[in-house]
Design a protein around this motif. Structure first.
Motif, short mmCIF file in Angstrom:
data_model
loop_
_atom_site.label_atom_id
_atom_site.label_comp_id
_atom_site.label_asym_id
_atom_site.label_seq_id
_atom_site.Cartn_x
_atom_site.Cartn_y
_atom_site.Cartn_z
N ASP A 1 -37.99 46.18 22.59
CA ASP A 1 -36.95 46.99 23.21
C ASP A 1 -35.92 46.13 23.93
N ALA A 2 -34.99 45.57 23.15
CA ALA A 2 -33.97 44.68 23.73
C ALA A 2 -33.05 45.43 24.67
N LYS A 3 -32.73 46.69 24.35
CA LYS A 3 -31.84 47.47 25.22
C LYS A 3 -32.49 47.67 26.58
N GLY A 4 -33.78 47.96 26.58
CA GLY A 4 -34.51 48.11 27.84
C GLY A 4 -34.52 46.82 28.65
N GLU A 5 -34.63 45.68 27.96
CA GLU A 5 -34.60 44.39 28.64
C GLU A 5 -33.24 44.16 29.31
N ILE A 6 -32.18 44.53 28.64
CA ILE A 6 -30.84 44.35 29.20
C ILE A 6 -30.65 45.21 30.44
N ILE A 7 -31.09 46.46 30.36
CA ILE A 7 -30.98 47.36 31.51
C ILE A 7 -31.80 46.81 32.69
N ALA A 8 -33.00 46.34 32.41
CA ALA A 8 -33.85 45.79 33.47
C ALA A 8 -33.24 44.51 34.06
N ALA A 9 -32.61 43.69 33.22
CA ALA A 9 -31.97 42.47 33.71
C ALA A 9 -30.78 42.81 34.61
N GLU A 10 -30.03 43.85 34.26
CA GLU A 10 -28.91 44.29 35.10
C GLU A 10 -29.42 44.76 36.46
N ARG A 11 -30.55 45.49 36.45
CA ARG A 11 -31.15 45.93 37.71
C ARG A 11 -31.59 44.73 38.56
N LEU B 1 -30.22 41.79 38.57
CA LEU B 1 -29.01 41.19 39.12
C LEU B 1 -28.53 41.96 40.34
N VAL B 2 -28.55 43.28 40.26
CA VAL B 2 -28.13 44.12 41.39
C VAL B 2 -29.06 43.89 42.59
N ALA B 3 -30.38 43.83 42.34
CA ALA B 3 -31.34 43.60 43.42
C ALA B 3 -31.14 42.23 44.05
N THR B 4 -30.85 41.23 43.24
CA THR B 4 -30.61 39.88 43.76
C THR B 4 -29.37 39.86 44.63
N ARG B 5 -28.32 40.52 44.19
CA ARG B 5 -27.08 40.58 44.98
C ARG B 5 -27.31 41.28 46.32
N ARG B 6 -28.10 42.37 46.30
CA ARG B 6 -28.40 43.08 47.55
C ARG B 6 -29.13 42.18 48.52
N GLU B 7 -30.15 41.48 48.01
CA GLU B 7 -30.92 40.57 48.87
C GLU B 7 -30.01 39.47 49.43
N TRP B 8 -29.14 38.92 48.58
CA TRP B 8 -28.26 37.86 49.04
C TRP B 8 -27.32 38.37 50.13
N ARG B 9 -26.74 39.57 49.91
CA ARG B 9 -25.84 40.13 50.94
C ARG B 9 -26.58 40.36 52.25
N SER B 10 -27.79 40.85 52.16
CA SER B 10 -28.58 41.11 53.36
C SER B 10 -28.84 39.80 54.12
N LEU B 11 -29.25 38.77 53.39
CA LEU B 11 -29.49 37.47 54.04
C LEU B 11 -28.19 36.89 54.60
N HIS B 12 -27.13 37.04 53.85
CA HIS B 12 -25.83 36.52 54.29
C HIS B 12 -25.39 37.20 55.59
N ASN B 13 -25.56 38.52 55.66
CA ASN B 13 -25.19 39.26 56.87
C ASN B 13 -26.08 38.89 58.05
N GLN B 14 -27.36 38.64 57.80
CA GLN B 14 -28.26 38.22 58.87
C GLN B 14 -27.83 36.88 59.46
N VAL B 15 -27.43 35.97 58.58
CA VAL B 15 -26.96 34.66 59.05
C VAL B 15 -25.68 34.82 59.86
N LYS B 16 -24.76 35.64 59.37
CA LYS B 16 -23.50 35.87 60.09
C LYS B 16 -23.77 36.47 61.48
N CYS B 17 -24.70 37.45 61.54
CA CYS B 17 -25.02 38.08 62.82
C CYS B 17 -25.65 37.07 63.78
N SER B 18 -26.53 36.23 63.26
CA SER B 18 -27.20 35.27 64.14
C SER B 18 -26.21 34.22 64.65
#
Length: 83
Positions: free
Chosen positions: A48-58, A60-77
């Motif tokens: 299921d290559a289409k399923g793999e692509i959808i999961a990979a996009e998810r 990427l979104v999760a990684t970006r969220r985590e990065w933004r969260s960490l970035h904001n924590q550093v800025k706040c500190s």
């Protein structure tokens, strides 16, 4: 929200599933007159290559969220974040 680890596990799981269109064969005999019957969903891979692509996009979104969260924590500190 899913974490990167959860989504990575999902990608591994999805990659093991057979393609639902060709049942894991990679080709569809009924359409052998079109591109030798190669399944257009998995492009002949049989999984299921289409399923793999959808999961990979998810992932990427999760990684970006985590990065933004960490970035904001550093800025706040450092007292750099504007509110």
């Amino acid at each position: 929200m899913a974490t990167v680890e959860q989504v990575t596990a999902e990608i591994r799981e999805v990659g093991q599933k057979p393609c639902p269109r060709c049942n894991g064969e990679g080709e569809i005999q009924t359409f052998r007159h079109v591109r030798a019957g190669v399944c257009f969903r998995c492009w002949g891979l049989g999984r299921d290559a289409k399923g793999e692509i959808i999961a990979a996009e998810r992932a990427l979104v999760a990684t970006r969220r985590e990065w933004r969260s960490l970035h904001n924590q550093v800025k706040c500190s450092q007292g750099l974040r504007r509110e």
